[in-house]
Design a protein around this motif. Structure first.
Motif: not given
Length: 328
Positions: A62-63, A59, A286-289, A291-292
């Motif tokens: 990642q951020c 975590d 990131t691109k994962l944002c 799905w946050c």
């Protein structure tokens, strides 16, 4: 000497508002954020982080702001159908070994899926919202079928009739010489008659492309480090079983590998301690944002984080300007 199939299979059982126009609205937003943070914590006194697990380490890498939301603010997150399916599949693969070897069949394992889902739902009633608009039960049936297919695929990758894990869902915890506490759960530990140790982790997704494989391998090296410090023996093999794609990825670590992981974790922990003390948590888009669950509280999406619940001190030389944190 590499890990032999025979040994593996014959293992023994063992933010603040100022005075600018709009300050009243900003103050109201901050008050709402503070209330949201308090509600998320259920009235519990917030505490600084005291240990590191593979998930929380990931975590932070990642951020850092995501780490704060999960560990310090403890903001609620919506249930995930994929993560919940993974929990059910893991439960089946753990409890399958309760049965005698001859009874560990694919059909028997598939039949365990609905029961494990029912047990999980009884423990976490909020998961029912995953299928709240599924009056006919079609989505639930499809979801259960997907879980059953993942369980069945595992039988094409490993033969449970020839395995006797030493441990399943093993909780491990150790304190490094530096004082850093590491902890986590290992899906499966196999011990060969010669004493060689294999750590196995089930993944219900697909194997990542090689350039993105380091994250999962980092988790396994984390576990290997903990096991080394606990038992004094470097695990012979790390094995990732990807049920989504039917891939098995292995890695044989050495002491140099694990010392490198330890150095990385110490640097990571120092960064977490600094952010905890100063309250300076940086979002890292990131691109994962996409799905946050915390976009409403994230400055990158125009949100306001909850009021920081811990006492802060300025960093040496003053608190650096808010921005994006560099890679660790």
């Amino acid at each position: 000497m590499g890990w032999s199939t025979e040994q593996a299979e014959a293992g023994t059982q063992s933010g603040q508002s100022g005075g600018e126009p709009g300050a009243e609205a900003a103050g109201a937003a901050a008050a709402g954020a503070a209330a949201a943070g308090a509600a998320a914590r259920g009235g519990e006194q917030p505490r600084p982080p005291v240990a590191l697990s593979p998930s929380r380490a990931s975590d932070f890498m990642q951020c850092p702001l995501l780490y704060r939301f999960r560990v310090i603010d403890r903001l609620p997150e919506k249930p995930s159908a994929a993560a919940t399916r993974g929990t059910v599949v893991h439960a089946v693969l753990e409890r399958l070994f309760d049965a005698p070897a001859a009874e560990r069949t694919a059909a028997g394992a598939r039949s365990m899926v609905p029961g494990e889902w029912a047990k999980l739902l009884a423990k976490r009633p909020e998961l029912a919202e995953l299928f709240a608009e599924d009056a006919e039960g079609e989505r639930l049936a499809g979801w259960l079928a997907e879980a059953e297919a993942l369980v069945e695929r595992w039988f094409s990758l490993e033969d449970p009739t020839r395995l006797e894990p030493a441990d399943r869902e093993l909780y491990v915890e150790t304190v490094l010489d530096s004082g850093l506490q590491l902890r986590g759960f290992i899906d499966r530990v196999d011990v060969a008659p010669t004493g060689e140790v294999r750590i196995v982790d089930y993944k219900t997704g697909k194997a990542p492309r090689p350039q993105f494989a380091e994250g999962a391998l980092f988790q396994m090296k984390f576990y290997a480090l903990v096991m080394w410090r606990l038992r004094g023996v470097v695990p012979r093999r790390l094995q990732l079983v990807y049920l989504g794609s039917g891939d098995v990825v292995t890695y044989d670590p050495g002491e140099a590998d694990l010392r490198g992981v330890e150095r990385k974790l110490l640097a990571l922990w120092e960064a977490i301690q600094l952010a905890t003390a100063t309250g300076d948590w940086r979002p890292r888009p990131t691109k994962l944002c996409g799905w946050c669950d915390h976009q409403a509280h994230c400055p990158e999406f125009g949100g306001t984080p909850p009021v920081y619940p811990l006492q802060v001190r300025p960093a040496e030389g003053g608190v650096p300007p808010q921005g994006r944190m560099g890679d660790i």
